[in-house]
Write a protein that holds these residues in place. Structure first.
Motif, mmCIF file in Angstrom:
data_model
loop_
_atom_site.group_PDB
_atom_site.id
_atom_site.type_symbol
_atom_site.label_atom_id
_atom_site.label_comp_id
_atom_site.label_asym_id
_atom_site.label_seq_id
_atom_site.Cartn_x
_atom_site.Cartn_y
_atom_site.Cartn_z
ATOM 1 N N UNK A 300 -36.137 -3.757 -35.500
ATOM 2 C CA UNK A 300 -36.743 -4.230 -36.748
ATOM 3 C C UNK A 300 -36.372 -5.690 -37.018
ATOM 4 N N UNK A 301 -35.101 -6.014 -36.873
ATOM 5 C CA UNK A 301 -34.665 -7.358 -37.231
ATOM 6 C C UNK A 301 -35.104 -8.400 -36.206
ATOM 7 N N UNK A 302 -35.132 -8.038 -34.928
ATOM 8 C CA UNK A 302 -35.671 -8.962 -33.926
ATOM 9 C C UNK A 302 -37.162 -9.186 -34.138
ATOM 10 N N UNK A 303 -37.867 -8.158 -34.570
ATOM 11 C CA UNK A 303 -39.294 -8.306 -34.859
ATOM 12 C C UNK A 303 -39.516 -9.227 -36.047
ATOM 13 N N UNK A 304 -38.693 -9.105 -37.068
ATOM 14 C CA UNK A 304 -38.804 -10.000 -38.222
ATOM 15 C C UNK A 304 -38.559 -11.452 -37.820
ATOM 16 N N UNK A 305 -37.605 -11.671 -36.916
ATOM 17 C CA UNK A 305 -37.375 -13.021 -36.407
ATOM 18 C C UNK A 305 -38.614 -13.512 -35.659
ATOM 19 N N UNK A 306 -39.173 -12.652 -34.813
ATOM 20 C CA UNK A 306 -40.366 -13.027 -34.048
ATOM 21 C C UNK A 306 -41.538 -13.350 -34.962
ATOM 22 N N UNK A 307 -41.637 -12.656 -36.086
ATOM 23 C CA UNK A 307 -42.731 -12.873 -37.040
ATOM 24 C C UNK A 307 -42.494 -14.084 -37.938
ATOM 25 N N UNK A 308 -41.300 -14.658 -37.882
ATOM 26 C CA UNK A 308 -40.988 -15.786 -38.748
ATOM 27 C C UNK A 308 -40.598 -15.384 -40.152
ATOM 28 N N UNK A 309 -40.266 -14.113 -40.366
ATOM 29 C CA UNK A 309 -39.882 -13.615 -41.687
ATOM 30 C C UNK A 309 -38.353 -13.628 -41.813
ATOM 31 N N UNK A 310 -37.802 -14.836 -41.736
ATOM 32 C CA UNK A 310 -36.357 -15.000 -41.613
ATOM 33 C C UNK A 310 -35.601 -14.508 -42.825
ATOM 34 N N UNK A 311 -36.176 -14.674 -44.013
ATOM 35 C CA UNK A 311 -35.467 -14.308 -45.241
ATOM 36 C C UNK A 311 -35.251 -12.799 -45.343
ATOM 37 N N UNK A 312 -35.950 -12.012 -44.541
ATOM 38 C CA UNK A 312 -35.813 -10.555 -44.586
ATOM 39 C C UNK A 312 -34.785 -10.020 -43.581
ATOM 40 N N UNK A 313 -34.187 -10.907 -42.809
ATOM 41 C CA UNK A 313 -33.214 -10.491 -41.799
ATOM 42 C C UNK A 313 -31.821 -10.512 -42.429
ATOM 43 N N UNK A 314 -31.177 -9.355 -42.571
ATOM 44 C CA UNK A 314 -29.844 -9.338 -43.206
ATOM 45 C C UNK A 314 -28.769 -9.914 -42.311
ATOM 46 N N UNK A 315 -27.951 -10.790 -42.892
ATOM 47 C CA UNK A 315 -26.841 -11.389 -42.167
ATOM 48 C C UNK A 315 -25.599 -10.518 -42.322
ATOM 49 N N UNK A 316 -24.664 -10.662 -41.424
ATOM 50 C CA UNK A 316 -23.386 -9.934 -41.515
ATOM 51 C C UNK A 316 -22.236 -10.932 -41.400
#
Length: 316
Positions: A300-316
């Motif tokens: 899910x998170x790699x797909x969000x990066x691929x889509x350019x939806x960076x703000x939706x990727x949770x950081x740790x």
């Protein structure tokens, strides 16, 4: 995620890494396969001709596999020839190479290039753990998260990846040549589509390949996951304007590999460590081979990066 801080190490740690990844004999291909035909250069005007030329090479390789009684290759190459599949490069010799495109490369708003790590081969290409199967899972996840998205995904087995159980996986030797091939390929992608955002999704040894290519390619995002290290100490040393991401799942055995570099062996700083300075994101708790598994947190998170939806990727 647990224990993202790398353990200290030195020469003894490198020796431990060699013990962890012992030498194993490489399986030799017994069938004689033809080399690839000359291909038109990659550009918008030659894209369809390139797909057609590579398809003819797959047909020739399938005929050779049938003559040799190579049932595994017959199965794999028959699947490659399905009408919905398109390849930009293919070489049946040895363990093999293949570069497959999912989606419309010329019309895409975003292009994600999946760069696999060790053990890549034609026979395993479509498996969920490898470049083709993982890229298909990413493409389907993108369509689920963003219906109608204009994303193209490239499964880039464009180099001779080392075997996990070999000394080659401990050095950057294979990555150096692979990086040249990746740079050449991405230059062709830009000739096909000069406006799309490009993400490099780099698994395990593939992160070493991407790190070596990074200073010479135009990319918006570089994601390093399940990485043994990159050969540089800090993300800034990659000399790229791309956003640099890193992740390691809690179930990944790569956590046990010492992140050191000594006499050309090992790859140095752990990309998920604070010292490296990447954007560390949550990859869940899957195994080393499970980052692109359907339904996984990492996918899910790699797909969000691929889509350019960076703000939706949770950081740790």
């Amino acid at each position: 995620m647990r224990n993202l801080v790398p353990r200290p190490g030195g020469p003894a740690a490198v020796a431990a890494m060699a013990v962890l990844l012992p030498v194993a004999a490489t399986t030799q291909e017994t069938a004689e396969y033809p080399g690839p035909s000359p291909l038109p250069g990659l550009s918008a005007g030659t894209l369809d001709a390139r797909y057609d030329a590579v398809r003819r090479d797959v047909v020739r390789a399938l005929e050779a596999a049938r003559r040799a009684g190579d049932e595994d290759r017959v199965r794999v190459l028959s699947a490659f020839l399905r009408p919905d599949r398109r390849f930009l490069a293919f070489d049946a010799r040895g363990r093999g190479r293949a570069v497959e495109v999912l989606g419309d490369l010329a019309a895409a708003d975003r292009v994600a290039v999946v760069v696999p790590g060790a053990d890549g081969s034609l026979n395993g290409f479509d498996g969920a753990k490898f470049a083709g199967g993982g890229s298909l899972a990413l493409y389907r996840e993108a369509l689920r998260l963003s219906p109608g998205t204009r994303l193209a995904v490239v499964a880039w087995l464009g180099y001779d990846s080392p075997a996990t159980l070999s000394t080659r996986v401990l050095t950057a030797g294979r990555a150096t040549g692979a990086a040249r091939e990746l740079r050449r390929f991405l230059a062709g992608v830009r000739r096909v589509n000069g406006t799309a955002g490009v993400s490099l999704l780099c698994h395990s040894y593939g992160s070493v390949v991407c790190a070596k290519a990074a200073p010479h390619v135009s990319a918006d995002d570089i994601a390093l996951y399940g990485s043994p290290g990159t050969g540089v100490d800090r993300a800034s040393d990659l000399r790229t304007t791309a956003r640099v991401w890193a992740a390691r799942s809690d179930g990944d055995w790569m956590e046990l590999v010492p992140h050191v570099r000594f006499l050309g062996v090992g790859f140095g700083t752990d990309p998920v460590s604070p010292a490296f300075g990447a954007r560390v994101f949550d990859a869940g708790d899957g195994p080393h081979s499970g980052y692109l598994k359907p339904g996984s947190t990492a996918l899910r998170h790699l797909t969000l990066i691929a889509l350019g939806r960076h703000q939706e990727v949770p950081h740790v």
